[in-house]
Design an enzyme around this catalytic site. Structure first.
Site, PDB file in Angstrom:
ATOM      1  N   LYS A 105       0.858  -1.194   0.214  1.00  0.00           N
ATOM      2  CA  LYS A 105       0.157  -0.118   0.179  1.00  0.00           C
ATOM      3  C   LYS A 105       1.069   1.204  -0.005  1.00  0.00           C
ATOM      4  CE  LYS A 105      -4.521   0.674   0.457  1.00  0.00           C
ATOM      5  NZ  LYS A 105      -5.483  -0.444  -0.077  1.00  0.00           N
TER       6      LYS A 105
HETATM    7  N1  GLU Z   1      -7.099  -0.257  -3.531  1.00  0.00           N
HETATM    8  C1  GLU Z   1      -7.674  -1.481  -3.860  1.00  0.00           C
HETATM    9  C2  GLU Z   1      -7.716  -2.325  -2.719  1.00  0.00           C
HETATM   10  O1  GLU Z   1      -7.640  -1.972  -1.522  1.00  0.00           O
HETATM   11  C3  GLU Z   1      -7.097  -2.283  -5.142  1.00  0.00           C
HETATM   12  C4  GLU Z   1      -5.692  -2.600  -5.119  1.00  0.00           C
HETATM   13  C5  GLU Z   1      -5.238  -2.951  -6.320  1.00  0.00           C
HETATM   14  O2  GLU Z   1      -5.907  -3.108  -7.299  1.00  0.00           O
HETATM   15  O3  GLU Z   1      -3.993  -3.359  -6.389  1.00  0.00           O
HETATM   16  O4  GLU Z   1      -8.215  -3.536  -2.677  1.00  0.00           O
END
Ligand code: GLU
Length: 412
Positions: A105
């Site tokens: 993240k």
């Molecule tokens: N931000 C989204 C999540 O929390 C998608 C992450 C992604 O597609 O890598 O799952």
């Protein structure tokens, strides 16, 4: 009352999974430690010439099962601990859905609403440039999250590609279609939340036709969830944004159109609601689709919904969880319910690698297959081990990462 941070929540969920799986203290040490943490300073020249400094983060929590994967969040409250927590959840989410990824993240502590489009572009590009040494299609693949969208992904892809000297679409997912994005990615998280909702209704023996739903959050996740559920015949009775909620509107399109043109949810004929009033509506399904800490010890006692489907990441604290479990409410946990986004991100990355693009029907059918498989696995685990769905989902995800660790062994 103590306040629980998202990291406390994520660590306590992991602790519980480690206990239930009877893993060792060594396993706990390995699983509870993020692998790579980067904090960067992101200078931004504002349109008026002033230079401001922002904090940027990227956490690669795990790379054991493949490159790390996860979104980039622009939000004033994001900090290193929160980023670690969200990267940890991505790790279990990718393992639960059996995608060949670890978890990551990133984010910038900024309110994206205060930026002009050109400022947003400069900030995104500088952030990308600062984290450039650790991202890449084989290393770590960012995507949109709260406060970012396909425009930010286009700038990230361009910044990375310009530095590489050639076009590298697979460095991020959630891109515009013309830059190598996937059909169906924009609505994917909401589509997955809707699939989870229909399945949860089946488990509870409630007919989806006319079942009532309240959604906290009317952004990328909440909106597409609402559209998909309405198409399945459910009735969206209330939605909210950061300023509060609304009920009594005719349908999702009516309130969305009003929201787009007026910037508020007060469509004529509807009634205003506070966040707590929305959470406490007497509905079949409650969908928290905003930020963490929505369902807490304080807000959980008033919840009347029969099912909670977590569109947001970590919307429920352990204190809130204990209350809703006692009430017998079925909770489809975040790492299952909102996994549609990263599942279609995975499809996008695969398509970029192969330079071969799928039809929207192929994307939808493959998304449905993975969601249904993961859902069944969680349902069966919860039943056979007599644990909550959250515990079951974490047990499956954590066990897969622990096994991969064991098989890879320790270097040197
Ligand atoms: N931000 C989204 C999540 O929390 C998608 C992450 C992604 O597609 O890598 O799952």
């Amino acid at each position: 009352m103590t306040t629980e941070s998202t990291l406390d929540t994520a660590r306590s969920q992991l602790r519980r999974a480690v206990e239930l799986l009877q893993l060792s203290e060594n396993d706990w040490q390995t699983l509870s430690t993020p692998r790579r943490i980067l904090e960067v300073a992101v200078p931004l020249r504002r349109d008026n010439g002033n230079v401001e400094m922002y904090k940027g983060f990227r956490v690669q929590y795990s790379t054991t099962r493949g490159p790390s994967k996860g979104g980039v969040r622009f939000h004033p409250d994001i900090n290193m601990d929160e980023t670690v927590a969200l990267a940890m959840l991505m790790t279990w989410k990718c393992a639960l859905t059996n995608l060949p990824y670890g978890g990551a993240k990133g984010g910038i502590a900024v309110d994206a609403h205060t930026l002009s489009l050109t400022e947003n572009e400069r900030l995104t590009r500088r952030y990308t440039s600062e984290i450039l040494p650790i991202i890449g299609p084989e290393r770590d693949i960012p995507a949109p999250d709260v406060g970012t969208d396909e425009r930010n992904m286009a700038w990230m892809m361009d910044t990375y590609s310009v530095n590489a000297g050639f076009s590298v679409p697979g460095v991020v997912t959630g891109k515009p279609i013309v830059l190598g994005g996937s059909l169906g990615r924009t609505s994917a998280t909401g589509d997955g939340v809707a699939i989870s909702t229909i399945e949860a209704l089946r488990v509870k023996g409630i007919d989806p036709k006319g079942a009532t739903v309240a959604i906290q959050g009317f952004g990328k996740v909440g909106y597409w969830t609402a559209i998909a559920l309405e198409n399945f015949g459910l009735k969206i009775v209330a939605v909210s944004d950061v300023h509060g909620g609304s009920k009594g509107f005719k349908n999702v399109t009516e309130i969305w159109d009003h929201y787009q043109t007026h910037g508020n949810l007060n469509v004529p004929g509807s009634d205003k609601l506070t966040q707590d009033e929305l959470l406490h509506l007497d509905v079949d399904v409650l969908i928290p689709a905003a930020l963490s800490d929505a369902i807490t010890e304080k807000t959980a006692p008033g919840i009347k919904a029969k099912i909670i489907v977590e569109g947001a990441n970590a919307p429920t604290t352990p204190g809130g969880d204990a209350v809703i479990n006692d009430k017998g409410i079925l909770v489809v946990p975040d790492i299952l319910a909102n996994s549609g986004g990263v599942i279609v991100s995975y499809f996008e990355w695969v398509q970029d690698k192969q330079n071969y693009f799928w039809t929207s029907a192929e994307v939808k059918s493959n998304l449905n297959d993975i969601m249904m498989r993961s859902f069944k696995e969680v349902e069966e685990m919860a039943k056979s081990k007599k644990v909550s769905w959250r515990e079951a989902a974490h047990m499956i995800g954590v066990a897969r990462v622990a096994e991969a660790h064991r098989l890879r062994g320790l270097y040197p």
